[in-house]
Enzyme design. Structure first.
Site, mmCIF file in Angstrom:
data_model
loop_
_atom_site.group_PDB
_atom_site.id
_atom_site.type_symbol
_atom_site.label_atom_id
_atom_site.label_comp_id
_atom_site.label_asym_id
_atom_site.label_seq_id
_atom_site.Cartn_x
_atom_site.Cartn_y
_atom_site.Cartn_z
ATOM 1 N N PHE A 112 0.861 -1.171 0.000
ATOM 2 C CA PHE A 112 0.000 0.000 0.000
ATOM 3 C C PHE A 112 0.907 1.234 0.000
ATOM 4 C CE2 PHE A 112 -2.856 3.124 2.037
ATOM 5 C CZ PHE A 112 -3.887 3.054 1.118
ATOM 6 N N ASP A 183 3.399 -6.440 6.714
ATOM 7 C CA ASP A 183 2.160 -5.686 6.866
ATOM 8 C C ASP A 183 0.995 -6.647 6.606
ATOM 9 O OD1 ASP A 183 -0.132 -4.146 6.542
ATOM 10 O OD2 ASP A 183 0.911 -2.504 5.544
ATOM 11 N N TYR A 208 -9.729 -2.171 10.884
ATOM 12 C CA TYR A 208 -11.025 -1.696 10.358
ATOM 13 C C TYR A 208 -11.477 -2.467 9.125
ATOM 14 C CZ TYR A 208 -7.589 1.320 7.983
ATOM 15 O OH TYR A 208 -6.495 1.800 7.308
ATOM 16 N N LYS A 209 -10.608 -3.367 8.638
ATOM 17 C CA LYS A 209 -10.975 -4.148 7.461
ATOM 18 C C LYS A 209 -11.662 -5.436 7.927
ATOM 19 C CE LYS A 209 -7.126 -2.247 4.750
ATOM 20 N NZ LYS A 209 -7.855 -1.605 3.646
ATOM 21 N N ARG A 355 -12.492 -4.195 -7.310
ATOM 22 C CA ARG A 355 -12.052 -5.045 -6.211
ATOM 23 C C ARG A 355 -13.247 -5.481 -5.366
ATOM 24 N NH1 ARG A 355 -7.913 -2.743 -1.608
ATOM 25 N NH2 ARG A 355 -9.817 -1.688 -0.979
#
Lengths: 396, 396
Positions: A112, A183, A208-209, A355
């Site tokens: 990311f 990560d 939060y995912k 996605r």
């Protein structure tokens, strides 16, 4: 056997929506309401400052860290919750870099961007004249050389879902004396992770995912037990001090993972995250992974059969894929807007990636089939040509 | 004229308590309940990922920054909310340090330790071979020399409440080519602050004390407009990028204060903070300051008359004091425990400081007089000798 009917009941899903974006932001856990009332009224409202001790607020970063440790194969007592993923990545990378005199930090374009930006900031500003070397994901293994001091990778590529082999790359890195930083943004709660088994050195991730902690839910950091008492800190926050409440003039890092605390923890977010982690009670990550693969394979087969204009961007082999499926489509941005208008929520990543995340805790075959039908309708009817879907908005 | 009866009604104060610790953690604003329901159900629950745009989450850091700007005399568009105060201090100090080739960062022992620790981390690890020079608060003015590059001060001392003259010290610093970083932890919402008028260069502060944002409420950072487009960043988070959603490989800082964003903002905390800031509607900081001084003076007179064993640790001149009053007492820790048992909440700071905060939005003369009576009873009766008050606990 995990009861996925029971886990689905633990979430309040948006109405008239097929939510395939839990890889960006998980939905509201039903337990959040009670948690919110508890922290606002029973804790903050009644205890005010004394809540730090009486309500156990001060212990929450480690307490939640231990619960996440159970989901990522980490040793208890070695995960700490707090701050953002960007800050956690900086901490882990700074500590890893300080363990080696070698200059090169190796990473790939599948990270990311924030990871790359934070690494650039570190390389540009920290002593030690480090160098950030960015290669394509497929070149990582060949790029592990004696020049490399730190290998910093995101396990699952945020665009394509391509999955690195953490165990193999860590083993190879260690053979060459390279320290690893992983990560887990798209791994924690999505796939089986075994940090201890892989002997990862440092890891970071967000909540939060797939962990459903809500917008801005804090991140976590893992430091392997063998490094925990010697890991270098740069962001010397007072709560990482060996005795924060002695208010000494000079920083002395606390033992183990406690030194990775920085400032005052975000208690309101953490109480909601705690409720979100309750949704994992009785859940086996092996079952989650198996169902995720089944849903993803079903989705790929459905979309490929119905929409030849879309090209699979994710690895076809589920062992090389996280819990998302991405398709390339030149008009992907507009097509995603059209899908959202139909209540199918995925997301778009530049330049042309559509996605879709698969989250077995609350998504099943019916949603996959319905999503495929909507995608086919959007593509077949050229719905994405409509001007309202073509106009670019700020997207997350 | 500010209506302090109206502002008091905006808080849900703990029952049977005289709360004189709003300088550590403000009480629950009544608006927090509705704010919590809104962000959980109307926003996260219904909109999920689309809340970043539809609910305006992405704009909250600047929006709240502008509201805080109004309380600290900052220009609109130059304050950003997010992260912890420790991180914000690091950002401000890194940017200030990068503006000068001079080595010395001057500060004083009145800083909260986290500021000193973060500065030590920066000096130890960042390029530029900076040096942290720590002097006594009274020596600051005499220590401003041509060697000094950055002056980093907390305006109000967390132990004694001693107030630095921001305008005078900033002016003197600027005469000598020194860049200033002000920590407003005990200033924002407590005293009149005029960052623009003082021509401060950088400022940081927290929102869980006098601004009542709750445990872990995010911090803020101010960058003077004249530096905003050139301020150096070290913590290059993706949301500080000029185009975060272009997902470029290389960091390019955004314009102005936007570059001080780091990771994903803590939206649940921010919605509660927003409700807390509503409690300032119609409030004049000049009125708050006048009432704070009246309450503090009344408290000092009362305690000194009733308890000669306690020695005033705060400046007697209210112009040299923030919105707290501290007394030294060798048995201060135990005496504070005895007071808390009586429902009078202040706090203790090592080695011997009993600290009481005065927060006119919800505290008045009746609470001051009652607190004085309780303190007198604790001291006169030797209540602090009881074993349960002597035992040390972890305190905040």
């Amino acid at each position: 056997m995990t009861d996925f009917t029971a886990t689905r009941a633990r979430f309040r899903l948006p109405q008239n929506t097929i939510y395939l974006d839990g890889n960006s932001l998980g939905p509201l856990p039903r337990g959040a309401e009670a948690a919110s009332r508890k922290v606002l009224f029973a804790e903050w409202g009644e205890m005010v400052i004394t809540g730090w001790n009486r309500a156990g607020w001060m212990a929450l970063p480690e307490l939640l860290g231990d619960r996440i440790a159970g989901l990522i194969g980490a040793e208890a007592g070695h995960v700490m919750v707090g701050d953002t993923l960007s800050i956690r990545l900086f901490q882990a990378l700074a500590a890893a870099s300080a363990m080696t005199d070698r200059k090169v930090i190796l990473t790939d374009r599948g990270n990311f961007p924030s990871d790359l930006y934070m690494a650039q900031g570190l390389v540009d500003h920290l002593k030690g004249d480090k160098e950030l070397r960015i290669v394509d994901p497929g070149e990582i293994e060949a790029s592990l050389t004696g020049e490399v001091g730190v290998l910093m990778l995101t396990e699952v590529d945020y665009r394509t879902g391509r999955l690195h082999d953490m165990a193999a790359l860590t083993a190879k890195a260690h053979e060459l004396g390279i320290v690893t930083v992983w990560d887990l943004a798209h791994s924690a709660g999505a796939i089986e992770v075994d940090l201890a088994g892989a002997r990862a050195d440092f890891a970071v991730g967000c909540t939060y995912k797939y962990l459903n902690g809500g917008p801005g839910s804090p991140a976590f950091i893992y430091v392997a037990p063998r490094h925990a008492d010697s890991a270098e800190t740069v962001l010397n926050g007072w709560l990482g001090h060996a005795q924060p409440f002695a208010f000494e003039e000079t920083y002395r890092p606390g033992p183990g993972i406690s030194r990775m605390r920085v400032g005052t923890p975000a208690i309101l977010q953490m109480r909601i995250l705690e409720a979100a982690l309750d949704a994992w009670d009785g859940v086996s990550m092996a079952d989650v992974r198996a169902k995720s693969i089944a849903l993803s394979d079903r989705f790929i087969a459905g979309v490929e059969a119905a929409c030849p204009a879309l090209t699979l961007a994710s690895p076809r082999d589920p062992k090389q894929r996280g819990s998302q499926v991405s398709f390339r489509f030149a008009e992907g941005y507009a097509a995603m807007q059209a899908l959202i208008a139909r209540g199918v929520i995925g997301d778009f990543r530049a330049p042309d990636i559509m996605r879709f995340g698969f989250t077995p805790l609350y998504i099943g075959e019916a949603e996959v089939d319905a999503a495929v039908a909507h995608i086919a309708a959007v593509i077949d009817k050229g719905e994405y040509h409509k001007p309202e879907f073509q106009a670019r908005q700020r997207v997350t």
